[in-house]
Write a protein that holds these residues in place. Structure first.
Motif, PDB file in Angstrom:
ATOM      1  N   LYS A 176       0.839  -1.129   0.222  1.00 53.09           N
ATOM      2  CA  LYS A 176       0.080  -0.069   0.013  1.00 53.09           C
ATOM      3  C   LYS A 176       0.770   1.252   0.133  1.00 53.09           C
ATOM      4  CE  LYS A 176      -3.985  -2.087   2.132  1.00 53.09           C
ATOM      5  NZ  LYS A 176      -4.949  -1.915   3.535  1.00 53.09           N
ATOM      6  N   ARG A 177       0.349   2.296  -0.424  1.00 53.94           N
ATOM      7  CA  ARG A 177       0.997   3.575  -0.439  1.00 53.94           C
ATOM      8  C   ARG A 177       0.307   4.662   0.066  1.00 53.94           C
ATOM      9  NH1 ARG A 177       3.040   4.972  -6.139  1.00 53.94           N
ATOM     10  NH2 ARG A 177       3.666   2.956  -6.107  1.00 53.94           N
ATOM     11  N   ARG A 178       0.814   5.447   0.783  1.00 58.25           N
ATOM     12  CA  ARG A 178       0.037   6.789   1.432  1.00 58.25           C
ATOM     13  C   ARG A 178       0.637   8.086   0.705  1.00 58.25           C
ATOM     14  NH1 ARG A 178       2.090   8.790   6.098  1.00 58.25           N
ATOM     15  NH2 ARG A 178       3.542   7.088   7.171  1.00 58.25           N
ATOM     16  N   PRO A 179      -0.146   8.965   0.672  1.00 57.38           N
ATOM     17  CA  PRO A 179       0.702  10.476   0.138  1.00 57.38           C
ATOM     18  C   PRO A 179       1.840  10.956   1.299  1.00 57.38           C
ATOM     19  CG  PRO A 179      -1.698  10.697  -0.328  1.00 57.38           C
ATOM     20  CD  PRO A 179      -1.401   9.375   0.530  1.00 57.38           C
ATOM     21  N   ALA A 180       2.907  11.149   0.557  1.00 57.09           N
ATOM     22  CA  ALA A 180       3.989  11.827   1.626  1.00 57.09           C
ATOM     23  C   ALA A 180       3.566  13.016   2.084  1.00 57.09           C
ATOM     24  CB  ALA A 180       5.195  11.590   1.032  1.00 57.09           C
ATOM     25  N   ASP A 181       4.281  13.682   3.262  1.00 56.74           N
ATOM     26  CA  ASP A 181       4.042  14.775   4.042  1.00 56.74           C
ATOM     27  C   ASP A 181       5.098  15.736   3.312  1.00 56.74           C
ATOM     28  OD1 ASP A 181       6.015  13.653   5.092  1.00 56.74           O
ATOM     29  OD2 ASP A 181       5.128  14.004   7.176  1.00 56.74           O
ATOM     30  N   PHE A 182       5.664  15.692   2.147  1.00 58.42           N
ATOM     31  CA  PHE A 182       6.789  16.749   1.639  1.00 58.42           C
ATOM     32  C   PHE A 182       6.459  16.589   0.015  1.00 58.42           C
ATOM     33  CE2 PHE A 182       8.667  12.346   1.141  1.00 58.42           C
ATOM     34  CZ  PHE A 182       9.135  12.505  -0.065  1.00 58.42           C
ATOM     35  N   ILE A 183       7.181  17.867  -0.352  1.00 55.50           N
ATOM     36  CA  ILE A 183       6.802  17.928  -1.931  1.00 55.50           C
ATOM     37  C   ILE A 183       8.183  18.193  -2.586  1.00 55.50           C
ATOM     38  CG2 ILE A 183       4.933  19.361  -1.614  1.00 55.50           C
ATOM     39  CD1 ILE A 183       6.595  21.568  -2.228  1.00 55.50           C
ATOM     40  N   VAL A 184       8.366  17.463  -3.655  1.00 54.32           N
ATOM     41  CA  VAL A 184       9.674  17.642  -4.487  1.00 54.32           C
ATOM     42  C   VAL A 184       9.594  18.669  -5.308  1.00 54.32           C
ATOM     43  CG1 VAL A 184      11.137  16.449  -6.081  1.00 54.32           C
ATOM     44  CG2 VAL A 184       9.782  15.143  -4.437  1.00 54.32           C
ATOM     45  N   PRO A 185      10.476  19.703  -5.228  1.00 54.88           N
ATOM     46  CA  PRO A 185      10.497  21.207  -5.883  1.00 54.88           C
ATOM     47  C   PRO A 185      10.761  20.666  -7.497  1.00 54.88           C
ATOM     48  CG  PRO A 185      11.992  21.287  -3.992  1.00 54.88           C
ATOM     49  CD  PRO A 185      11.524  19.761  -4.250  1.00 54.88           C
ATOM     50  N   LYS A 186      10.062  21.691  -8.183  1.00 57.17           N
ATOM     51  CA  LYS A 186       9.908  21.321  -9.630  1.00 57.17           C
ATOM     52  C   LYS A 186      11.553  21.254 -10.283  1.00 57.17           C
ATOM     53  CE  LYS A 186       5.879  24.010 -10.269  1.00 57.17           C
ATOM     54  NZ  LYS A 186       5.089  25.061 -10.870  1.00 57.17           N
ATOM     55  N   ASP A 187      12.422  21.893  -9.539  1.00 58.77           N
ATOM     56  CA  ASP A 187      13.803  21.983 -10.304  1.00 58.77           C
ATOM     57  C   ASP A 187      14.683  20.709  -9.958  1.00 58.77           C
ATOM     58  OD1 ASP A 187      14.138  22.621  -7.665  1.00 58.77           O
ATOM     59  OD2 ASP A 187      15.671  24.165  -8.081  1.00 58.77           O
ATOM     60  N   ILE A 188      14.173  19.993  -9.305  1.00 59.79           N
ATOM     61  CA  ILE A 188      14.907  18.625  -9.044  1.00 59.79           C
ATOM     62  C   ILE A 188      15.029  17.478  -9.996  1.00 59.79           C
ATOM     63  CG2 ILE A 188      15.236  16.666  -7.263  1.00 59.79           C
ATOM     64  CD1 ILE A 188      15.748  19.302  -6.034  1.00 59.79           C
ATOM     65  N   ALA A 189      16.108  17.300 -10.633  1.00 64.02           N
ATOM     66  CA  ALA A 189      16.398  16.524 -11.651  1.00 64.02           C
ATOM     67  C   ALA A 189      16.252  15.091 -11.326  1.00 64.02           C
ATOM     68  CB  ALA A 189      17.598  16.525 -12.494  1.00 64.02           C
TER      69      ALA A 189
END
Length: 72
Positions: free
Chosen positions: A32-45
Motif C-alpha cells: 500500500k502507499r499513502r501520500p507523503a508529507d513533503f513535496i519535491v521541488p520542480k527543479d530537482i532532476a
C-alpha cells in the motif's frame, strides 16, 4: 509515468511523475502507499532525487539506517 523508489534511512519512499509534476508516497510493507508529507521541488532532476531526499530527511539517520538507496 516515471516512478523511482528509495529506501530513505530505512523508510520506503516512491516518487512518481517527471520534473515539475512529481508526487511522493510512503510505501507500506504490504504494497500500500499513502501520500507523503513533503513535496519535491520542480527543479530537482531525476539524478538528484536521492541527494534531495537525503538532505530532507538527514535527521532520521541512525547507525543502522545511515543512507539513501535507490531501489530498482
Amino acid at each position: 509515468m516515471d516512478e523511482f523508489r528509495f529506501k530513505v534511512f530505512g523508510k520506503l519512499v516512491a516518487v512518481t511523475g517527471r520534473p515539475g509534476s512529481r508526487r511522493a508516497f510512503y510505501l507500506g510493507p504490504e504494497g500500500k502507499r499513502r501520500p507523503a508529507d513533503f513535496i519535491v521541488p520542480k527543479d530537482i532532476a531525476d539524478a538528484d532525487l536521492a541527494e534531495y531526499l537525503g538532505d530532507l530527511f538527514h535527521e532520521d539517520a541512525t547507525p543502522r539506517y545511515d543512507s539513501v538507496e535507490r531501489l530498482d
